[in-house]
Write a protein that holds these residues in place. Structure first.
Motif, PDB file in Angstrom:
ATOM      1  N   ALA A   1       0.866  -1.187   0.000  1.00 24.88           N
ATOM      2  CA  ALA A   1       0.000   0.000   0.000  1.00 24.88           C
ATOM      3  C   ALA A   1       0.897   1.229   0.000  1.00 24.88           C
ATOM      4  O   ALA A   1       2.039   1.175   0.452  1.00 24.88           O
TER       5      ALA A   1
ATOM      6  N   ARG B   1      -0.040   8.533  -7.392  1.00 26.74           N
ATOM      7  CA  ARG B   1      -1.098   7.992  -8.248  1.00 26.74           C
ATOM      8  C   ARG B   1      -0.567   7.629  -9.632  1.00 26.74           C
ATOM      9  O   ARG B   1      -1.021   6.656 -10.252  1.00 26.74           O
TER      10      ARG B   1
ATOM     11  N   HIS C   1      -3.645  -0.013 -10.216  1.00 26.75           N
ATOM     12  CA  HIS C   1      -5.061   0.314  -9.988  1.00 26.75           C
ATOM     13  C   HIS C   1      -5.638  -0.362  -8.745  1.00 26.75           C
ATOM     14  O   HIS C   1      -6.697   0.048  -8.258  1.00 26.75           O
TER      15      HIS C   1
ATOM     16  N   LYS D   1      -4.090   0.999  -2.815  1.00 28.61           N
ATOM     17  CA  LYS D   1      -4.698   2.122  -2.115  1.00 28.61           C
ATOM     18  C   LYS D   1      -3.640   3.168  -1.762  1.00 28.61           C
ATOM     19  O   LYS D   1      -2.475   2.839  -1.531  1.00 28.61           O
TER      20      LYS D   1
ATOM     21  N   GLU E   1      -2.839   6.267   0.903  1.00 29.84           N
ATOM     22  CA  GLU E   1      -3.153   6.996   2.134  1.00 29.84           C
ATOM     23  C   GLU E   1      -2.113   8.095   2.316  1.00 29.84           C
ATOM     24  O   GLU E   1      -0.953   7.934   1.927  1.00 29.84           O
TER      25      GLU E   1
ATOM     26  N   LYS F   1      -8.561  13.492  -3.797  1.00 25.22           N
ATOM     27  CA  LYS F   1      -9.241  12.193  -3.722  1.00 25.22           C
ATOM     28  C   LYS F   1      -8.341  11.059  -3.187  1.00 25.22           C
ATOM     29  O   LYS F   1      -8.270   9.969  -3.749  1.00 25.22           O
ATOM     30  N   ALA F   2      -7.665  11.337  -2.086  1.00 25.53           N
ATOM     31  CA  ALA F   2      -6.910  10.280  -1.404  1.00 25.53           C
ATOM     32  C   ALA F   2      -7.875   9.197  -0.928  1.00 25.53           C
ATOM     33  O   ALA F   2      -9.020   9.481  -0.545  1.00 25.53           O
ATOM     34  N   ASP F   3      -7.430   7.946  -0.962  1.00 22.06           N
ATOM     35  CA  ASP F   3      -8.291   6.851  -0.512  1.00 22.06           C
ATOM     36  C   ASP F   3      -8.457   6.845   1.004  1.00 22.06           C
ATOM     37  O   ASP F   3      -9.511   6.451   1.518  1.00 22.06           O
ATOM     38  N   ALA F   4      -7.405   7.234   1.717  1.00 20.30           N
ATOM     39  CA  ALA F   4      -7.438   7.247   3.175  1.00 20.30           C
ATOM     40  C   ALA F   4      -6.571   8.391   3.684  1.00 20.30           C
ATOM     41  O   ALA F   4      -5.614   8.805   3.012  1.00 20.30           O
TER      42      ALA F   4
ATOM     43  N   ARG G   1     -15.847  10.399   2.401  1.00 21.73           N
ATOM     44  CA  ARG G   1     -15.140  10.380   1.116  1.00 21.73           C
ATOM     45  C   ARG G   1     -13.816   9.632   1.170  1.00 21.73           C
ATOM     46  O   ARG G   1     -13.236   9.321   0.121  1.00 21.73           O
ATOM     47  N   ALA G   2     -13.334   9.345   2.348  1.00 20.18           N
ATOM     48  CA  ALA G   2     -12.075   8.615   2.511  1.00 20.18           C
ATOM     49  C   ALA G   2     -12.109   7.892   3.847  1.00 20.18           C
ATOM     50  O   ALA G   2     -12.875   8.248   4.749  1.00 20.18           O
ATOM     51  N   VAL G   3     -11.275   6.880   3.984  1.00 18.68           N
ATOM     52  CA  VAL G   3     -11.116   6.203   5.267  1.00 18.68           C
ATOM     53  C   VAL G   3     -10.322   7.109   6.192  1.00 18.68           C
ATOM     54  O   VAL G   3      -9.314   7.697   5.800  1.00 18.68           O
TER      55      VAL G   3
END
Length: 283
Positions: free
Chosen positions: A166, A188, A193, A196, A198, A214-217, A238-240
Motif C-alpha cells: 500500500a 497515483r 489500480h 490504495k 493513504e 481524492k486520497a483513498d485514506a 469520502r475517505a477512510v
C-alpha cells in the motif's frame, strides 16, 4: 471473523532459526548430561496471569523439530481468554526434547500472547464505537508476520504489512514533493489500480487538500479528539479516516468517539509486555 492459523511453511523457518540460535554448536549440554534419554514426562503450559493466548502453533513446531515424538494438546485456542492458573496446553513425550525446546516455545508463546492481550485491552476500550484497532510496521525485525497474527488473535486488524502492499505518504514524503497535491499526483501516477493511497495530514488545511486530490485514506496524525471530530465531519465518508499518534488505553475511548474508522497503535507490537506463562511438570 474466525482466526485463520498461519501455514506451517510460514512459521517453521522462524522457529528453526530460534532453536539453532539456542543449540549453538554443541546442543543442550545441560539436559544431555542430566536427563536419561529414555525418560518420558507429562507437563502443562499454565497461565500465570490473565490474558489472551497466541502462538500455540509455534510452540508445537518447536517441540516437533526437536523430537517428533513430543505431543502438544491445546486446551485453549489462539484468541482465547485465559485466567490466572488456566491450563493452556498439555505436553507429553521425551523429557530431553521437551526441556531443549522449552525456552523457544515459551518465548514465542509469551511474546505473542502479550501482543494479543495488549490488543484485546484496547479493543475492549473502544467497544461500542465504529473504530477498528490496527497495528503498524513498528514490529520486531523478522517477526512481523507472527506479531501481526497475534494482533488478529487479540481482536485487532492489520495495517499494511510492508512498503510494497500500500502507499502511505508521510510528512517527509510531502516535504520532498513540495506539497500534499504533488505527493499524491506522483503516487497515483506510479501506483497500480489495485493499490490504495493513504496520506498523513497534520492540519485541517492539509486534509482539505488531500480530499480535493481524492486520497483513498487519510492518516490524521496527533490530532486532539476535538480536531479529529472536525476532520471526520470534513471527510464525510469520502475517505477512510485513521487516527494515529499518542493513543493509549486511557484516551482510546475519547478518540474513538470522534468517529474515526481506524486507530493505529504502534505499542501493540513494539512495547507489549510478555504474558507470563510457565511450563509445569506433572508428577
Amino acid at each position: 471473523m474466525p482466526l485463520t492459523p498461519l501455514p506451517r511453511i510460514m512459521i517453521e523457518p522462524l522457529v528453526r532459526a530460534t532453536l539453532l540460535e539456542d543449540l549453538g554448536r554443541a546442543g543442550d549440554i545441560t539436559t544431555d548430561a542430566i536427563v536419561p534419554p529414555d525418560l518420558t514426562v507429562k507437563c502443562v503450559f499454565a497461565a500465570r496471569q490473565p490474558g489472551v493466548v497466541a502462538g500455540l502453533d509455534l510452540a508445537r513446531v518447536a517441540f516437533a523439530l526437536i523430537d517428533p515424538a513430543i505431543r502438544l494438546e491445546a486446551m485453549k485456542e489462539d484468541g482465547a481468554t485465559v485466567a490466572k492458573g488456566d491450563i493452556i496446553a498439555r505436553v507429553e513425550g521425551p523429557a530431553r526434547g521437551i526441556l531443549t525446546a522449552e525456552r523457544t516455545a515459551l518465548n514465542f508463546l509469551g511474546h505473542l500472547s502479550g501482543v494479543a492481550s495488549a490488543t484485546a485491552s484496547i479493543v475492549a476500550a473502544v467497544k461500542g464505537t465504529k473504530a477498528h484497532i490496527v497495528c503498524t510496521r513498528k514490529t520486531t525485525p523478522g517477526l512481523r508476520t507472527i506479531e501481526k497474527y497475534a494482533v488478529r488473535a487479540g481482536g485487532g486488524s492489520n495495517h499494511r504489512f510492508g512498503l510494497n502492499d500500500a502507499v502511505l505518504i508521510k510528512d517527509n514524503h510531502v516535504a520532498i514533493a513540495g506539497s500534499i497535491s504533488e505527493a499524491l499526483r506522483r503516487a497515483r501516477a506510479r501506483a497500480g489500480h489495485l493499490v490504495k493511497i493513504e496520506i498523513e495530514v497534520d492540519t485541517l488545511a492539509q486534509l482539505a487538500e488531500a480530499l480535493d486530490q481524492k486520497a483513498d485514506a487519510v492518516l490524521l496524525d496527533n490530532m486532539s479528539p476535538q480536531m479529529l471530530a472536525e476532520a471526520v465531519k470534513m471527510v464525510a465518508g469520502r475517505a477512510v479516516t485513521e487516527a494515529s499518534g499518542g493513543i493509549t488505553l486511557q484516551n482510546a475511548a475519547e478518540i474513538a468517539a470522534s468517529g474515526v474508522d481506524l486507530m493505529s497503535v504502534g505499542w501493540l507490537t513494539h512495547s507489549a509486555a510478555v504474558l507470563d506463562i510457565g511450563l509445569d511438570f506433572l508428577e
